[in-house]
Design a protein around this motif. Structure first.
Motif, PDB file in Angstrom:
ATOM      1  N   GLY A  88      -2.694  10.866   2.283  1.00  0.00           N
ATOM      2  CA  GLY A  88      -3.881  11.397   2.938  1.00  0.00           C
ATOM      3  C   GLY A  88      -5.028  10.411   3.027  1.00  0.00           C
ATOM      4  N   GLU A  89      -6.257  10.958   3.031  1.00  0.00           N
ATOM      5  CA  GLU A  89      -7.443  10.131   3.220  1.00  0.00           C
ATOM      6  C   GLU A  89      -7.658   9.149   2.071  1.00  0.00           C
ATOM      7  OE1 GLU A  89     -11.084  12.267   3.268  1.00  0.00           O
ATOM      8  OE2 GLU A  89     -10.599  13.524   1.542  1.00  0.00           O
ATOM      9  N   GLU A  90      -7.196   9.510   0.863  1.00  0.00           N
ATOM     10  CA  GLU A  90      -7.352   8.584  -0.263  1.00  0.00           C
ATOM     11  C   GLU A  90      -6.520   7.324  -0.033  1.00  0.00           C
ATOM     12  OE1 GLU A  90      -6.211  11.738  -0.404  1.00  0.00           O
ATOM     13  OE2 GLU A  90      -6.568  12.619  -2.381  1.00  0.00           O
ATOM     14  N   ALA A  91      -5.261   7.513   0.397  1.00  0.00           N
ATOM     15  CA  ALA A  91      -4.405   6.358   0.671  1.00  0.00           C
ATOM     16  C   ALA A  91      -4.988   5.522   1.806  1.00  0.00           C
ATOM     17  CB  ALA A  91      -2.996   6.829   1.015  1.00  0.00           C
ATOM     18  N   ASP A  92      -5.500   6.182   2.839  1.00  0.00           N
ATOM     19  CA  ASP A  92      -6.088   5.449   3.962  1.00  0.00           C
ATOM     20  C   ASP A  92      -7.267   4.597   3.497  1.00  0.00           C
ATOM     21  OD1 ASP A  92      -4.259   6.614   5.656  1.00  0.00           O
ATOM     22  OD2 ASP A  92      -5.631   8.181   6.360  1.00  0.00           O
ATOM     23  N   ALA A  93      -8.085   5.160   2.597  1.00  0.00           N
ATOM     24  CA  ALA A  93      -9.253   4.423   2.109  1.00  0.00           C
ATOM     25  C   ALA A  93      -8.842   3.199   1.297  1.00  0.00           C
ATOM     26  CB  ALA A  93     -10.134   5.347   1.260  1.00  0.00           C
ATOM     27  N   ILE A  94      -7.826   3.357   0.445  1.00  0.00           N
ATOM     28  CA  ILE A  94      -7.371   2.238  -0.383  1.00  0.00           C
ATOM     29  C   ILE A  94      -6.725   1.166   0.478  1.00  0.00           C
ATOM     30  CG2 ILE A  94      -5.738   1.577  -2.197  1.00  0.00           C
ATOM     31  CD1 ILE A  94      -6.301   4.390  -3.435  1.00  0.00           C
ATOM     32  N   LEU A  95      -5.944   1.576   1.462  1.00  0.00           N
ATOM     33  CA  LEU A  95      -5.302   0.600   2.347  1.00  0.00           C
ATOM     34  C   LEU A  95      -6.327  -0.145   3.188  1.00  0.00           C
ATOM     35  CD1 LEU A  95      -2.181   2.611   3.562  1.00  0.00           C
ATOM     36  CD2 LEU A  95      -2.265   0.802   1.848  1.00  0.00           C
ATOM     37  N   ALA A  96      -7.441   0.502   3.504  1.00  0.00           N
ATOM     38  CA  ALA A  96      -8.482  -0.156   4.292  1.00  0.00           C
ATOM     39  C   ALA A  96      -9.306  -1.117   3.455  1.00  0.00           C
ATOM     40  CB  ALA A  96      -9.392   0.892   4.926  1.00  0.00           C
ATOM     41  N   ASP A  97      -9.648  -0.704   2.226  1.00  0.00           N
ATOM     42  CA  ASP A  97     -10.569  -1.492   1.409  1.00  0.00           C
ATOM     43  C   ASP A  97      -9.876  -2.452   0.447  1.00  0.00           C
ATOM     44  OD1 ASP A  97     -12.573  -0.086   2.650  1.00  0.00           O
ATOM     45  OD2 ASP A  97     -12.865   1.331   1.007  1.00  0.00           O
ATOM     46  N   PHE A  98      -8.645  -2.120   0.046  1.00  0.00           N
ATOM     47  CA  PHE A  98      -7.932  -2.945  -0.946  1.00  0.00           C
ATOM     48  C   PHE A  98      -6.471  -3.138  -0.533  1.00  0.00           C
ATOM     49  CE2 PHE A  98     -11.182  -0.388  -3.094  1.00  0.00           C
ATOM     50  CZ  PHE A  98     -11.944  -1.362  -3.718  1.00  0.00           C
ATOM     51  N   PRO A  99      -6.200  -3.589   0.690  1.00  0.00           N
ATOM     52  CA  PRO A  99      -4.804  -3.688   1.140  1.00  0.00           C
ATOM     53  C   PRO A  99      -3.974  -4.656   0.302  1.00  0.00           C
ATOM     54  CG  PRO A  99      -6.268  -4.894   2.614  1.00  0.00           C
ATOM     55  CD  PRO A  99      -7.152  -4.085   1.694  1.00  0.00           C
ATOM     56  N   GLU A 100      -4.627  -5.665  -0.263  1.00  0.00           N
ATOM     57  CA  GLU A 100      -3.896  -6.668  -1.037  1.00  0.00           C
ATOM     58  C   GLU A 100      -3.360  -6.136  -2.361  1.00  0.00           C
ATOM     59  OE1 GLU A 100      -8.350  -7.478  -1.796  1.00  0.00           O
ATOM     60  OE2 GLU A 100      -7.057  -6.635  -0.239  1.00  0.00           O
ATOM     61  N   THR A 101      -3.785  -4.916  -2.767  1.00  0.00           N
ATOM     62  CA  THR A 101      -3.293  -4.360  -4.030  1.00  0.00           C
ATOM     63  C   THR A 101      -1.968  -3.615  -3.850  1.00  0.00           C
ATOM     64  OG1 THR A 101      -4.560  -2.296  -3.784  1.00  0.00           O
ATOM     65  CG2 THR A 101      -5.644  -4.146  -4.909  1.00  0.00           C
ATOM     66  N   MET A 102      -1.434  -3.588  -2.635  1.00  0.00           N
ATOM     67  CA  MET A 102      -0.106  -3.014  -2.411  1.00  0.00           C
ATOM     68  C   MET A 102       0.956  -4.085  -2.644  1.00  0.00           C
ATOM     69  SD  MET A 102      -0.595   0.149  -1.604  1.00  0.00           S
ATOM     70  CE  MET A 102      -2.010   0.096  -2.742  1.00  0.00           C
ATOM     71  N   PRO A 103       2.042  -3.764  -3.350  1.00  0.00           N
ATOM     72  CA  PRO A 103       3.119  -4.745  -3.541  1.00  0.00           C
ATOM     73  C   PRO A 103       3.632  -5.260  -2.207  1.00  0.00           C
ATOM     74  CG  PRO A 103       3.452  -2.820  -4.948  1.00  0.00           C
ATOM     75  CD  PRO A 103       2.333  -2.472  -4.006  1.00  0.00           C
ATOM     76  N   THR A 104       4.041  -6.503  -2.186  1.00  0.00           N
ATOM     77  CA  THR A 104       4.478  -7.129  -0.946  1.00  0.00           C
ATOM     78  C   THR A 104       5.577  -6.346  -0.230  1.00  0.00           C
ATOM     79  OG1 THR A 104       3.839  -9.309  -1.781  1.00  0.00           O
ATOM     80  CG2 THR A 104       5.409  -9.258   0.036  1.00  0.00           C
ATOM     81  N   PRO A 105       6.616  -5.851  -0.929  1.00  0.00           N
ATOM     82  CA  PRO A 105       7.668  -5.111  -0.208  1.00  0.00           C
ATOM     83  C   PRO A 105       7.169  -3.830   0.449  1.00  0.00           C
ATOM     84  CG  PRO A 105       8.445  -5.809  -2.375  1.00  0.00           C
ATOM     85  CD  PRO A 105       6.970  -6.048  -2.351  1.00  0.00           C
ATOM     86  N   ALA A 106       6.023  -3.280  -0.007  1.00  0.00           N
ATOM     87  CA  ALA A 106       5.508  -2.033   0.559  1.00  0.00           C
ATOM     88  C   ALA A 106       4.570  -2.262   1.733  1.00  0.00           C
ATOM     89  CB  ALA A 106       4.768  -1.246  -0.528  1.00  0.00           C
ATOM     90  N   ARG A 107       4.149  -3.490   1.965  1.00  0.00           N
ATOM     91  CA  ARG A 107       3.110  -3.737   2.961  1.00  0.00           C
ATOM     92  C   ARG A 107       3.591  -3.429   4.386  1.00  0.00           C
ATOM     93  NH1 ARG A 107      -1.375  -6.661   1.680  1.00  0.00           N
ATOM     94  NH2 ARG A 107      -1.294  -7.943   3.569  1.00  0.00           N
ATOM     95  N   ALA A 108       4.804  -3.850   4.735  1.00  0.00           N
ATOM     96  CA  ALA A 108       5.314  -3.565   6.085  1.00  0.00           C
ATOM     97  C   ALA A 108       5.517  -2.062   6.295  1.00  0.00           C
ATOM     98  CB  ALA A 108       6.601  -4.343   6.338  1.00  0.00           C
ATOM     99  N   PRO A 109       6.199  -1.351   5.385  1.00  0.00           N
ATOM    100  CA  PRO A 109       6.343   0.100   5.586  1.00  0.00           C
ATOM    101  C   PRO A 109       5.010   0.837   5.687  1.00  0.00           C
ATOM    102  CG  PRO A 109       7.870  -0.663   3.912  1.00  0.00           C
ATOM    103  CD  PRO A 109       6.970  -1.810   4.224  1.00  0.00           C
ATOM    104  N   LEU A 110       3.970   0.310   5.029  1.00  0.00           N
ATOM    105  CA  LEU A 110       2.656   0.945   5.069  1.00  0.00           C
ATOM    106  C   LEU A 110       1.837   0.515   6.290  1.00  0.00           C
ATOM    107  CD1 LEU A 110       1.694   0.680   1.288  1.00  0.00           C
ATOM    108  CD2 LEU A 110       2.167   2.792   2.549  1.00  0.00           C
ATOM    109  N   GLY A 111       2.390  -0.410   7.072  1.00  0.00           N
ATOM    110  CA  GLY A 111       1.712  -0.858   8.279  1.00  0.00           C
ATOM    111  C   GLY A 111       0.586  -1.850   8.040  1.00  0.00           C
ATOM    112  N   ILE A 112       0.632  -2.557   6.917  1.00  0.00           N
ATOM    113  CA  ILE A 112      -0.451  -3.508   6.609  1.00  0.00           C
ATOM    114  C   ILE A 112       0.090  -4.915   6.347  1.00  0.00           C
ATOM    115  CG2 ILE A 112      -1.970  -1.722   5.676  1.00  0.00           C
ATOM    116  CD1 ILE A 112      -1.123  -2.724   2.848  1.00  0.00           C
ATOM    117  N   ALA A 113       1.267  -5.210   6.885  1.00  0.00           N
ATOM    118  CA  ALA A 113       1.894  -6.499   6.603  1.00  0.00           C
ATOM    119  C   ALA A 113       0.985  -7.679   6.942  1.00  0.00           C
ATOM    120  CB  ALA A 113       3.216  -6.620   7.356  1.00  0.00           C
ATOM    121  N   ASP A 114       0.207  -7.540   8.019  1.00  0.00           N
ATOM    122  CA  ASP A 114      -0.636  -8.651   8.469  1.00  0.00           C
ATOM    123  C   ASP A 114      -2.110  -8.442   8.140  1.00  0.00           C
ATOM    124  OD1 ASP A 114       1.602  -9.943   9.600  1.00  0.00           O
ATOM    125  OD2 ASP A 114       1.437  -8.708  11.405  1.00  0.00           O
TER     126      ASP A 114
END
Length: 321
Positions: A30-56
């Protein structure tokens, strides 16, 4: 100057994981995940970045991550040797040999952080766990706590170390309909500027006692309880008790305070009575025996680990950590 930021999920009762390291009870949606992905995308493990849509997606706050062995191990067990390949990675451990050239293993987290703060770059992310956070408490400049409205009762605490009150000041809070709050704290300037105490008094605690079939070890000084370089503990053995053959990677000094101790090394047995001190060289296979009830005080450098003949790897001494 770069900051060290402890950015971490926590429960209402102050735990970052369950007793066995579980963390899957923390929701990420939900909105919590969206906020973390927007403000702290680098804190997601590398293998999860593409599935989460933040690879780049570019890093927003951190270009370096520091973690303890217990935080690194779950990924390592499933073959993830470089969990944050998009960051500079450090793992703090006295025994781990780095399984990946992208991961640097260090045994002195304070020296590492002080050196990183001198370098140019984005801030440094401390991602866990509690023991490492405690060891780095004086170096932490900022806390960002993602606090979930969950109580679990026991587990791995935010800080797992000695009782040393340290004040942080809240500077921003973001709340979500789910009950999650993300609060940023800065170290209190008064706390940052106060002089460190000239001495550190450590009170024995039941939490520092380890009971084995052959002996009871009661931890005194160690890095998790306030010392910087040395570990000390007491040993009590009942009459007739014998420990297994083993070696220790660091010199140990044993002072017998009551009873008699027999130590066998290389086929030679030495008897040490109350009031005498025995110096055991590093890496020497020894067996400890108590012909009568004995108590002793032991000291060594805090990074010493044990090896048992015929087995692979080394073992940390829990009472000396």
């Amino acid at each position: 100057m770069r900051k060290l930021t402890y950015f971490i999920h926590a429960t209402l009762d102050g735990y970052i994981a369950g007793p066995e390291g579980q963390y899957d009870f923390f929701p990420f949606e939900g909105e919590e995940a969206d906020a973390i992905l927007a403000d702290f995308p680098e804190t997601m493990p590398t293998p999860a970045r593409a599935p989460l849509g933040i690879a780049d997606r570019a890093a927003q706050r951190f270009d370096t991550v520091i973690m303890g062995r217990a935080t690194y191990d779950p990924g390592l067990k499933v073959g993830m040797t470089s969990p944050y390949a998009h960051l500079t990675q450090y793992v703090v451990s006295r025994t781990l040999v780095s399984p990946d050239p992208a991961v640097t293993v260090v045994d002195d987290p304070v020296a590492l952080v002080r050196e990183l703060k001198k370098q140019d770059g984005m801030d440094v992310w401390l991602c866990g766990g509690g023991k490492l956070a405690s060891a780095l408490r004086d170096e932490i400049d900022e806390l960002i706590i993602k606090r979930e409205p969950i109580v679990i009762g026991s587990g791995i605490p935010l800080f797992d170390g000695p009782f040393v009150p340290s004040r942080f000041v809240p500077v921003a809070t973001r709340s979500f309909d789910s009950g999650l709050t993300i609060t940023t704290f800065s170290k209190d300037a008064k706390d940052s500027n106060k002089e460190a105490p000239a001495v550190h008094i450590i009170t024995p605690s039941d939490d520092a006692v380890t009971v084995s079939p052959n002996a009871t070890m009661s931890g005194l000084a160690s890095p998790s309880r306030g010392s910087a370089e040395l570990s000390t503990w007491t040993v009590a053995m009942d009459a007739g008790a014998s420990g297994p053959e083993h070696s220790i990677s660091r010199e140990q000094v044993w002072t017998v305070t009551a009873g008699v101790l027999e130590v066998t090394c290389d086929g030679r047995t030495e008897k040490v009575v109350a009031g005498q001190t025995l110096v055991l060289p590093p890496d020497l296979v020894r067996r400890i025996h108590a012909p009568e009830r004995v108590e002793a005080h032991v000291s060594m450098r805090s990074d010493g680990v044990a090896s048992v003949p015929g087995t692979e790897g080394t073992r940390e001494l829990p009472w000396a950590r």
